[in-house]
Design an enzyme around this catalytic site. Structure first.
Site, PDB file in Angstrom:
ATOM      1  N   GLU A  56       0.830  -1.313   0.048  1.00 24.02           N
ATOM      2  CA  GLU A  56       0.018  -0.100  -0.163  1.00 24.02           C
ATOM      3  C   GLU A  56       0.851   1.311   0.142  1.00 24.02           C
ATOM      4  OE1 GLU A  56      -3.740   2.013   2.629  1.00 24.02           O
ATOM      5  OE2 GLU A  56      -2.288   0.325   3.524  1.00 24.02           O
ATOM      6  N   LYS A 136      -9.449   1.951  -1.987  1.00 26.19           N
ATOM      7  CA  LYS A 136      -9.635   1.380  -0.791  1.00 26.19           C
ATOM      8  C   LYS A 136     -10.939   1.982  -0.140  1.00 26.19           C
ATOM      9  CE  LYS A 136      -7.111   1.561   3.870  1.00 26.19           C
ATOM     10  NZ  LYS A 136      -5.906   2.052   4.464  1.00 26.19           N
ATOM     11  N   CYS A 171      -5.390  -3.041   3.371  1.00 23.68           N
ATOM     12  CA  CYS A 171      -5.088  -2.862   4.794  1.00 23.68           C
ATOM     13  C   CYS A 171      -6.325  -2.648   5.708  1.00 23.68           C
ATOM     14  CB  CYS A 171      -4.425  -1.358   4.912  1.00 23.68           C
ATOM     15  SG  CYS A 171      -3.364  -1.220   6.343  1.00 23.68           S
TER      16      CYS A 171
END
Length: 282
Positions: A56, A136, A171
């Site tokens: 990321e 995300k 994440c």
């Protein structure tokens, strides 16, 4: 120093050799960080990998919040362009994930907003063709500026690399199991999770990743970075969990290239032998 780890899987014609590139990331040093990513793509290809995944915000560094806007790029910008070319040159699929995307400058692909920034990954196949984009969905707010600076993603797409159906999350998304159920309903067998997970939450990192694999009876591969920022240190420990939740390969807290085999037949076998997904009521 770079450490390489391998985990041999069963020999199968439809297996996918996956490499996780756990990169050292320096805050704001975009050129050096991208060079490390390109080197990792080359090394993964040399080792026979079919797919290599990056961490990321490997370009600017997740915790370098004050550098996001300065280093944001449109989707068709330099970083994704170089990684797309590397995929084609080396004949390897690349999860280029993720970068800070400038939504206002992006053209020719749908965006969740006309302006602002997003945490964006792209999956290119071995010909350099775009297979999916993932922005995300869940933006971290706990002692983090991410939720103030970024626009959350909306699309949940899948792609086929070799014989494996692949999905992507990022994440903090690991804490939201409903997202993974959506991917399973779409046929996903492998979820790639580029991350910037810091100390001290080691147990959360390992437990959540393993849980997502077990409950969805799918492979989950977590790709973390390493490096120290002003107030955080990334913990590394990139790992691949099989559909039983068994760790097939993992790294320590230094730069590494982790490789293992992904077997789509294993997913089908586990779901047949222990059909928990069929017993869902919600």
């Amino acid at each position: 120093m770079t450490f390489d780890t391998d985990a041999a899987g069963a020999d199968s014609g439809d297996a996918l050799t996956l490499a996780l590139a756990q990169l050292h990331i320096e805050a704001g040093e975009v050129e050096a960080n991208v060079d490390r990513a390109l080197e990792a793509v080359s090394r993964a290809a040399d080792r026979g990998a079919d797919l290599v995944a990056l961490p990321e915000l490997f370009t600017v560094g997740y915790f370098a919040f004050d550098l996001y806007a300065r280093n944001a790029e449109p989707f068709g910008g330099d970083t994704f362009g170089r990684l797309r070319e590397a995929a084609a040159d080396h004949g390897i699929a690349v999860l280029a994930g993720s970068i800070v995307e400038d939504l206002s400058a992006t053209e020719r692909v749908d965006t969740p907003a006309d302006e602002g920034l997003a945490n964006t990954s792209a999956l290119f196949d071995a010909n350099g063709d775009l297979q999916l984009i993932y922005r995300k969905h869940h933006l971290f707010g706990y002692e983090s500026a991410e939720s103030e600076l970024l626009v959350p993603g909306e699309r949940i797409d899948t792609a086929t690399i070799g014989d494996v159906t692949v999905g992507v999350t990022t994440c903090y998304d690991l804490r939201f199991p409903e997202l993974y159920r959506r991917l399973v309903d779409d046929g996903v067998e492998l979820v790639l999770v580029p991350s910037a997970w810091p100390y001290p939450r080691v147990e959360h990192w390992t437990t959540l990743s393993r849980a997502r694999a077990i409950e969805n009876q799918a492979y989950v591969a977590t790709i973390n970075g390493v490096g120290t920022f002003d107030d955080a240190t990334l913990l590394g420990r990139s790992s691949v969990y099989d559909p039983w939740g068994v760790s097939l390969a993992s790294s320590g807290d230094g730069p590494a290239l982790v490789t293992t085999e992904i077997e789509p037949e294993t997913v089908a076998t586990v779901r047949e032998e222990f059909p928990a997904l069929r017993d869902r009521r919600l």
